[in-house]
Design an enzyme around this catalytic site. Sequence first.
Site, PDB file in Angstrom:
ATOM      1  N   HIS A  23     -10.379   1.585  -0.002  1.00  0.00           N
ATOM      2  CA  HIS A  23     -10.340   3.041  -0.231  1.00  0.00           C
ATOM      3  C   HIS A  23     -10.585   3.433  -1.684  1.00  0.00           C
ATOM      4  O   HIS A  23     -10.462   4.613  -2.032  1.00  0.00           O
ATOM      5  CB  HIS A  23      -9.004   3.613   0.243  1.00  0.00           C
ATOM      6  CG  HIS A  23      -8.898   3.706   1.735  1.00  0.00           C
ATOM      7  ND1 HIS A  23      -9.667   4.583   2.478  1.00  0.00           N
ATOM      8  CD2 HIS A  23      -8.151   3.020   2.624  1.00  0.00           C
ATOM      9  CE1 HIS A  23      -9.375   4.434   3.767  1.00  0.00           C
ATOM     10  NE2 HIS A  23      -8.459   3.483   3.883  1.00  0.00           N
ATOM     11  N   ASP A  62       0.806  -1.237   0.000  1.00  0.00           N
ATOM     12  CA  ASP A  62       0.000   0.000   0.000  1.00  0.00           C
ATOM     13  C   ASP A  62       0.842   1.292   0.000  1.00  0.00           C
ATOM     14  O   ASP A  62       1.414   1.655   1.038  1.00  0.00           O
ATOM     15  CB  ASP A  62      -0.934   0.053   1.212  1.00  0.00           C
ATOM     16  CG  ASP A  62      -1.859  -1.158   1.315  1.00  0.00           C
ATOM     17  OD1 ASP A  62      -1.391  -2.290   1.073  1.00  0.00           O
ATOM     18  OD2 ASP A  62      -3.039  -0.972   1.665  1.00  0.00           O
ATOM     19  N   HIS A  82      -3.488  -4.241   3.149  1.00  0.00           N
ATOM     20  CA  HIS A  82      -4.504  -3.538   3.947  1.00  0.00           C
ATOM     21  C   HIS A  82      -4.084  -3.249   5.389  1.00  0.00           C
ATOM     22  O   HIS A  82      -4.412  -2.185   5.895  1.00  0.00           O
ATOM     23  CB  HIS A  82      -5.852  -4.263   3.961  1.00  0.00           C
ATOM     24  CG  HIS A  82      -6.892  -3.599   4.829  1.00  0.00           C
ATOM     25  ND1 HIS A  82      -7.450  -2.389   4.509  1.00  0.00           N
ATOM     26  CD2 HIS A  82      -7.451  -3.961   6.012  1.00  0.00           C
ATOM     27  CE1 HIS A  82      -8.327  -2.041   5.454  1.00  0.00           C
ATOM     28  NE2 HIS A  82      -8.340  -2.973   6.371  1.00  0.00           N
ATOM     29  N   GLU A 116      -4.138   1.974  -3.146  1.00  0.00           N
ATOM     30  CA  GLU A 116      -5.406   2.476  -2.582  1.00  0.00           C
ATOM     31  C   GLU A 116      -5.247   3.697  -1.692  1.00  0.00           C
ATOM     32  O   GLU A 116      -6.215   4.400  -1.453  1.00  0.00           O
ATOM     33  CB  GLU A 116      -6.133   1.376  -1.794  1.00  0.00           C
ATOM     34  CG  GLU A 116      -5.464   1.037  -0.486  1.00  0.00           C
ATOM     35  CD  GLU A 116      -6.427   0.531   0.580  1.00  0.00           C
ATOM     36  OE1 GLU A 116      -7.620   0.358   0.314  1.00  0.00           O
ATOM     37  OE2 GLU A 116      -5.959   0.318   1.712  1.00  0.00           O
ATOM     38  N   ASN A 117      -4.022   3.940  -1.188  1.00  0.00           N
ATOM     39  CA  ASN A 117      -3.804   5.080  -0.293  1.00  0.00           C
ATOM     40  C   ASN A 117      -2.914   6.158  -0.914  1.00  0.00           C
ATOM     41  O   ASN A 117      -2.349   6.993  -0.203  1.00  0.00           O
ATOM     42  CB  ASN A 117      -3.149   4.620   1.022  1.00  0.00           C
ATOM     43  CG  ASN A 117      -3.886   3.479   1.680  1.00  0.00           C
ATOM     44  OD1 ASN A 117      -3.384   2.353   1.737  1.00  0.00           O
ATOM     45  ND2 ASN A 117      -5.082   3.748   2.160  1.00  0.00           N
ATOM     46  N   HIS A 174      -6.828  -8.145  -0.234  1.00  0.00           N
ATOM     47  CA  HIS A 174      -6.831  -6.960   0.611  1.00  0.00           C
ATOM     48  C   HIS A 174      -7.754  -7.234   1.798  1.00  0.00           C
ATOM     49  O   HIS A 174      -8.977  -7.194   1.664  1.00  0.00           O
ATOM     50  CB  HIS A 174      -7.334  -5.775  -0.222  1.00  0.00           C
ATOM     51  CG  HIS A 174      -7.061  -4.457   0.397  1.00  0.00           C
ATOM     52  ND1 HIS A 174      -5.817  -3.872   0.381  1.00  0.00           N
ATOM     53  CD2 HIS A 174      -7.866  -3.616   1.077  1.00  0.00           C
ATOM     54  CE1 HIS A 174      -5.877  -2.719   1.009  1.00  0.00           C
ATOM     55  NE2 HIS A 174      -7.102  -2.536   1.458  1.00  0.00           N
TER      56      HIS A 174
HETATM   57 FE   FE2 Z   1      -4.144   0.455   2.639  1.00  0.00          FE
HETATM   58 FE   FE2 Z   2      -7.277  -1.013   2.871  1.00  0.00          FE
END
Ligand code: FE2
Ligand code: FE2
Length: 263
Positions: A68, A8, A181, A39-40, A156
């Site tokens: 996300h 991530d 995650h 996702e981040n 995830h």
């Molecule tokens: Fe994440």
């Molecule tokens: Fe996540």
Amino acid sequence: MRILFIGDIFGRPGRTIVRDKLKDLVREHRIDLILANGENAAAGFGITPALAEDLFDLGIDVLTTGNHIWDKREIIDYFASANGDAHSPARRVLRPANYARDLPGTGLYQGTKNDVQYAVLNLQGRVFMASNDDPFRIADELLTRLKEKIIFVDMHAEATSEKVALGWYLDGRVTAMVGTHTHIPTADERVLPGGTAYITDVGMTGPYEGVIGVRKEQIIGRFLNNMPVRFEPATGDTRLCAVVVDADDATGRARSIERIMVS
Ligand SMILES: [Fe+2]
Ligand SMILES: [Fe+2]
């Protein structure tokens, strides 16, 4: 085929360390295919089309995501912009495949790199997370369609048990299943008996002087008083967490998985 999967990527610190370290990692580990969970990427919350394309420009081939994915609403139009082009950048950003079928985007990408065909599958857990479709059965369904030998799965998920169980369930059917995650790398990387490389969590690529990416004062405050607070990305102690999977192109079996943390 040698595959680098980056955990991530969190906010500007995460994006910056990828930009600074990726070239050397690719050279040192003789990487063919670069995957990352994005996702981040946008200050911890979601990913914008521009940030996705910046990451592709650095050499990343496919971006997986997770819970996300909808935080930046632009991603919905971006998914639509792929417009049937199976290899456009917009098609190389995945959302978990076990979300409702009618949602934008897709959880599976099939491509070719250095003359080797590969597939990337993105799934999301259901334990301590939103109730999506069953990731085990969706994996079954999608895997029966695939002719690629090299198949890489990003699961995830929050619960270690759900990730370990899916690893065993997919053993011998995919090249690798890695967890994302939780943003904390786990020390359990191994190749399972059927030839599937496995790790419960790759860990975050971002600022470790915080609480899973967020400024520590804000999270400590949240635990102390339960009042809502707008989370901001932490800074400091930025690390890049990833794994390198070495796979046999002919069989799709993993030969090794190595955990990497660089700062
Ligand atoms: Fe994440
Ligand atoms: Fe996540």
